[in-house]
Write a protein that holds these residues in place. Structure first.
Motif, PDB file in Angstrom:
ATOM      1  N   THR A 148      -2.350   4.523  -3.247  1.00 14.81           N
ATOM      2  CA  THR A 148      -3.644   4.731  -2.794  1.00 14.81           C
ATOM      3  C   THR A 148      -4.702   4.050  -3.819  1.00 14.81           C
ATOM      4  O   THR A 148      -5.936   4.332  -3.336  1.00 14.81           O
ATOM      5  CB  THR A 148      -3.872   5.840  -2.147  1.00 14.81           C
ATOM      6  N   HIS A 179       0.712  -1.184  -0.125  1.00 19.50           N
ATOM      7  CA  HIS A 179      -0.070   0.134   0.107  1.00 19.50           C
ATOM      8  C   HIS A 179       0.820   1.373   0.059  1.00 19.50           C
ATOM      9  O   HIS A 179       0.375   2.435  -0.238  1.00 19.50           O
ATOM     10  CB  HIS A 179      -1.053  -0.057   1.098  1.00 19.50           C
ATOM     11  N   ASN A 187      -5.371  -3.162  -2.372  1.00 18.37           N
ATOM     12  CA  ASN A 187      -4.551  -2.995  -1.174  1.00 18.37           C
ATOM     13  C   ASN A 187      -4.692  -4.120   0.147  1.00 18.37           C
ATOM     14  O   ASN A 187      -3.495  -4.319   0.769  1.00 18.37           O
ATOM     15  CB  ASN A 187      -4.181  -1.483  -0.515  1.00 18.37           C
TER      16      ASN A 187
END
Lengths: 121, 110
Positions: free
Chosen positions: A54, A30, A74
């Motif tokens: 993101t 992430h 993620n």
């Protein structure tokens, strides 16, 4: 150890669709932007698409814009490339590649082994 | 976005130095110090050897160096070794928030 494992790829008819996935391990997924880079048989490297850590921003090469869609999960450390309206010139090995930071501006530092995609009738 | 321009091939003898040029435009090489170089021996995956014009990742020998002037970046390999024989690609970040690669240069060690 950073590992990037692409799905198997495959043979698709012209006009067809295929979804590639890339499973990442060995790093905090992430926190890193990711890209897809392809290499046609006997040819050079071509950056295809990228996505920020993101989930945004997303960017595409002109050659695939409107036909390919990049995404990531993620929570599952996985990136995807949905390819539609495939053409013979999309035939290539598709590499999953990590950027060295949150944004696509960081250099492409780790590469997967590649997934071969063949578009042919 | 057009590909960056590299010579198709270069060659040198062991111990010599070779330089590979990579020419772009105002929208890529000329706009950012975000030029990378990759080494790809036959049948292998590309490997990052230079980032941000002249930074060597850990483990890359100091025989490899990079530079940039205007719209042209360069990779210099000094003290050529047989194991350096490979395809080399430059790449640059662009004003379109994308990456562009050069066409690749095949290095032959004579």
């Amino acid at each position: 150890e950073v590992q990037l494992l692409e799905s198997a790829g495959g043979l698709v008819q012209p006009g067809g669709s295929l979804r590639l996935s890339c499973a990442a391990s060995g790093f905090s997924f992430h926190l890193y932007a990711m890209s897809w880079v392809r290499q046609a048989p006997g040819k050079g490297l071509e950056w295809v698409s990228g996505i920020g850590a993101t989930g945004g921003p997303k960017s595409y090469a002109d050659s695939v814009k409107g036909r390919f869609t990049i995404s990531r999960d993620n929570s599952d450390n996985t990136m995807f490339l949905q390819m539609s309206s495939l053409r013979a010139e999309d035939t290539a090995v598709y590499y999953c590649v990590r950027s060295a930071g949150l944004l696509l501006v960081f250099p492409l530092d780790y590469w997967g082994q590649g997934a071969p995609v063949t578009v042919s009738s | 976005q057009s590909a960056l321009t590299q010579p198709p091939s270069v060659s040198g003898s062991p111990g010599q130095s070779v330089t590979i040029a990579c020419t772009g435009t105002s929208t890529d090489v000329g706009s950012y110090d975000r030029v990378s170089w990759y080494q790809q021996p036959p049948g292998t995956v590309p490997k990052l050897i230079i980032s941000e014009v002249n930074h060597r990742p850990s483990g890359v020998p100091d025989r490899f160096s990079g530079s940039k002037s205007g719209y042209t970046a360069s990779l210099t390999i000094s003290g050529l070794q047989a194991e350096d024989e490979a395809d080399y690609y430059c790449s640059s970040y662009t004003t379109s928030s994308s990456w562009v690669f050069g066409g690749g240069t095949k290095l032959t060690v004579l």
